[in-house]
Design an enzyme around this catalytic site. Structure first.
Site, short mmCIF file in Angstrom:
data_model
loop_
_atom_site.label_atom_id
_atom_site.label_comp_id
_atom_site.label_asym_id
_atom_site.label_seq_id
_atom_site.Cartn_x
_atom_site.Cartn_y
_atom_site.Cartn_z
CB ILE A 1 17.65 23.28 -31.59
CG1 ILE A 1 16.25 22.77 -31.20
CG2 ILE A 1 18.58 22.15 -31.99
CD1 ILE A 1 16.16 22.02 -29.87
CB THR B 1 16.00 23.97 -14.55
OG1 THR B 1 15.04 23.06 -13.97
CG2 THR B 1 15.44 24.54 -15.84
CB SER B 2 19.08 24.37 -10.40
OG SER B 2 20.33 24.81 -10.87
CD GLU B 3 14.66 25.59 -10.35
OE1 GLU B 3 15.09 25.37 -11.50
OE2 GLU B 3 14.93 26.64 -9.74
N GLY C 1 9.64 21.97 -22.10
CA GLY C 1 11.08 22.04 -21.83
C GLY C 1 11.42 21.00 -20.77
NE ARG D 1 39.71 50.04 -8.41
CZ ARG D 1 39.59 51.22 -9.00
NH1 ARG D 1 40.45 51.58 -9.95
NH2 ARG D 1 38.63 52.04 -8.68
CD GLU E 1 23.17 19.01 -22.09
OE1 GLU E 1 23.41 17.96 -21.47
OE2 GLU E 1 23.89 19.45 -22.99
N GLY F 1 32.65 48.78 -10.28
CA GLY F 1 32.02 49.41 -11.45
C GLY F 1 32.58 48.87 -12.75
C1 LIG Z 1 21.22 28.55 -24.80
C2 LIG Z 1 20.33 27.34 -24.76
C3 LIG Z 1 20.70 26.21 -25.48
C4 LIG Z 1 19.87 25.08 -25.50
N1 LIG Z 1 20.20 24.00 -26.30
C5 LIG Z 1 19.32 22.97 -26.42
C6 LIG Z 1 19.57 21.93 -27.37
O1 LIG Z 1 20.59 21.93 -28.08
N2 LIG Z 1 18.64 20.94 -27.48
C7 LIG Z 1 17.51 20.91 -26.73
O2 LIG Z 1 16.71 19.99 -26.89
N3 LIG Z 1 17.24 21.90 -25.81
C8 LIG Z 1 18.12 22.92 -25.66
N4 LIG Z 1 17.85 23.94 -24.75
C9 LIG Z 1 16.62 23.91 -23.97
C10 LIG Z 1 16.84 23.68 -22.48
O3 LIG Z 1 17.21 22.34 -22.24
C11 LIG Z 1 15.52 24.07 -21.78
O4 LIG Z 1 15.46 25.49 -21.85
C12 LIG Z 1 15.46 23.60 -20.35
O5 LIG Z 1 15.34 22.21 -20.29
C13 LIG Z 1 14.29 24.25 -19.58
O6 LIG Z 1 13.11 24.17 -20.28
P1 LIG Z 1 12.20 25.49 -20.47
O7 LIG Z 1 13.10 26.54 -20.98
O8 LIG Z 1 11.02 25.15 -21.30
O9 LIG Z 1 11.75 25.88 -19.01
P2 LIG Z 1 10.46 25.32 -18.23
O10 LIG Z 1 10.46 23.84 -18.26
O11 LIG Z 1 9.25 26.05 -18.70
O12 LIG Z 1 10.79 25.78 -16.74
C14 LIG Z 1 10.50 27.08 -16.24
C15 LIG Z 1 10.83 27.08 -14.75
O13 LIG Z 1 9.97 26.16 -14.07
C16 LIG Z 1 10.73 25.22 -13.35
N5 LIG Z 1 10.06 23.91 -13.35
C17 LIG Z 1 9.56 23.23 -14.40
N6 LIG Z 1 9.02 22.07 -14.00
C18 LIG Z 1 9.18 22.00 -12.66
C19 LIG Z 1 8.82 21.05 -11.66
N7 LIG Z 1 8.22 19.93 -11.96
N8 LIG Z 1 9.14 21.34 -10.38
C20 LIG Z 1 9.78 22.50 -10.05
N9 LIG Z 1 10.14 23.42 -10.96
C21 LIG Z 1 9.83 23.19 -12.24
C22 LIG Z 1 12.07 25.16 -14.07
O14 LIG Z 1 13.10 24.67 -13.23
C23 LIG Z 1 12.25 26.63 -14.45
O15 LIG Z 1 12.76 27.33 -13.36
C24 LIG Z 1 18.69 25.06 -24.72
C25 LIG Z 1 18.33 26.20 -23.97
C26 LIG Z 1 19.12 27.33 -24.00
C27 LIG Z 1 18.68 28.54 -23.23
#
Ligand SMILES: Cc1cc2nc3c(=O)[nH]c(=O)nc-3n(C[C@H](O)[C@H](O)[C@H](O)COP(=O)(O)OP(=O)(O)OC[C@H]3O[C@@H](n4cnc5c(N)ncnc54)[C@H](O)[C@@H]3O)c2cc1C
Length: 379
Positions: free
Chosen positions: A157, A365-367, A131, A268, A363, A340
């Site tokens: 995807i 993560t925050s990290e 990811g 409220r 797209e 509630g």
């Molecule tokens: C609803 C949804 C729609 C999506 N749509 C698409 C799409 O259309 N096309 C597509 O290609 N992808 C898509 N994604 C995938 C999305 O981009 C990935 O889920 C995302 O990039 C994170 O990858 P992962 O889920 O494998 O998490 P991981 O990479 O396994 O991360 C797990 C945790 O580890 C942290 N982490 C990982 N590496 C590091 C590092 N080096 N340093 C510090 N922290 C780290 C991450 O920040 C996270 O907190 C989608 C995901 C969702 C949930």
């Protein structure tokens, strides 16, 4: 930099609000409950030009700028995050990739269909095992005469099932080589190309998320986007723009949460007065409003750089990181302000809370955004 919305942005916002009240709000909780991806809504959004916002008019698009795109995605997200996510993914990822890196023939063939939502687009980088570290992908394409043969799968995807066409980034070289990946356009119905398991998600439930599977899928060489080996570099550039759209989506969700919380806090009553009279509640609203304002400025700054074709990687990471965290805080505080009732599906706060969380993940993560920012400022 102009801080007020242009006349065109105001018009777009109004048009989306009208559309949303008629075609999204009445059904969105049903789609949320059943996880239905309402294709007909996207066809209607296509008629309004909102599925090809950045596509030039010569290819059937609306030919708008990024600042207007921020308005489109945030206004849709303010009503329903799931619909907003699909609008963002269709526009920025699949359509955006072909627009940025397709040759003339590919643009003429695909953009008019995508821009009008005659076709829904998907974009696939993520795999089960990769990811954040998408560069280590396992799905491969091997050259065979005038075709490429693709094997493997992609995960999470957007539009994997309902999409008519997908841009797929796969390995064509060595693992660990950023020039070892290439991007292809694959149409639905291509033998060996299918969709797999649909995810049952926390939020963004009107947006479809599923697997894509490639089993000896033969793709003609003319479907390669740009040159062999450029796929990953292209994907990172596509994400620079995509992150502005997720930031805008987060902004819209946060605005929706604030709007709902403001209204509720004035209605409220507890202890004989509206809860907005309590400073503890008023200060929550003040924090939400301030952070939303700051997030909006970051979105428009990144959009402005993109419109002027200036480097935007750092600013789109700022916008994506900040706006998505603000969105989660706004969703959380909205639930708290609703008390509630915020914990029930009868009121809007819980949906903002659930939908907002995707924005800190999808797209990048925050990290990962912090890694991008740190890399730039430590140069
Ligand atoms: C609803 C949804 C729609 C999506 N749509 C698409 C799409 O259309 N096309 C597509 O290609 N992808 C898509 N994604 C995938 C999305 O981009 C990935 O889920 C995302 O990039 C994170 O990858 P992962 O889920 O494998 O998490 P991981 O990479 O396994 O991360 C797990 C945790 O580890 C942290 N982490 C990982 N590496 C590091 C590092 N080096 N340093 C510090 N922290 C780290 C991450 O920040 C996270 O907190 C989608 C995901 C969702 C949930």
């Amino acid at each position: 930099m102009n801080f007020s919305l242009t006349e065109n942005q105001q018009m777009i916002a109004e048009m989306i609000r009208d559309f949303g009240e008629k075609h999204i709000r009445p059904k969105m909780m049903e789609w949320d409950k059943t996880q239905e991806f309402p294709v007909e809504v996207f066809k209607k959004l296509g008629e309004l030009g909102l599925m090809g916002v950045l596509v030039p008019q010569e290819y059937g698009g609306a030919g708008l700028k990024y600042n207007e795109y921020v308005t489109v995605v945030s206004e849709v997200g303010k009503i329903c995050g799931g619909i907003g996510l699909s609008v963002a993914a269709h526009n920025s990822l699949c359509t955006g990739h072909i627009l940025q890196f397709g040759n003339e023939e590919q643009k003429k063939k695909y953009l008019p269909k995508l821009a009008t939502a005659e076709w829904i687009g998907a974009w696939s980088l993520t795999e089960h095992g990769t990811g954040s570290d998408s560069g280590r992908m396992r799905t491969t394409a091997v050259k065979d005469d005038d075709n490429w043969v693709i094997n493997g799968s992609k995960n999470f995807i957007t539009h994997a099932i309902s999409g008519d066409v997908a841009v797929v980034i796969v390995r064509t070289g060595q693992k660990g080589d950023s020039h070892g990946m290439s991007a292809f356009i694959i149409e639905k119905g291509t033998p060996g190309f299918s969709s797999g398991k649909k995810e049952d998600k926390l939020g963004m439930r009107a947006s479809e998320t599923a697997e894509l599977i490639f089993d000896d899928c033969r793709v003609p060489a003319e479907n390669l986007l740009g040159k062999e080996g450029e796929g990953f570099i292209q994907a990172m550039k596509v994400l620079d723009g995509g992150r502005i759209s997720i930031a805008s989506l987060a902004l819209g969700i946060a605005k929706g949460a604030l709007e709902a919380a403001l209204k509720y806090s004035k209605e409220r009553e507890q202890f004989g007065q509206p809860i907005a009279n309590f400073q503890a509640i008023a200060f929550k609203l003040a924090d939400m409003a301030t952070e939303i304002e700051a997030a909006e400025l970051l979105c428009f700054h990144a959009a402005d750089l993109k419109d002027r074709h200036l480097p935007v990687t750092r600013q789109s990471a700022y916008a994506k990181y900040y706006a998505s965290e603000v969105s989660v805080r706004a969703g959380t505080e909205a639930v708290q302000i609703f008390g509630g009732y915020g914990y029930t599906r009868e009121f809007p706060a819980e949906k903002y809370y659930r939908d907002s969380k995707l924005c800190t993940i999808g797209e990048g993560t925050s990290e990962i955004q912090k890694m991008v920012i740190a890399k730039h400022i430590l140069k």
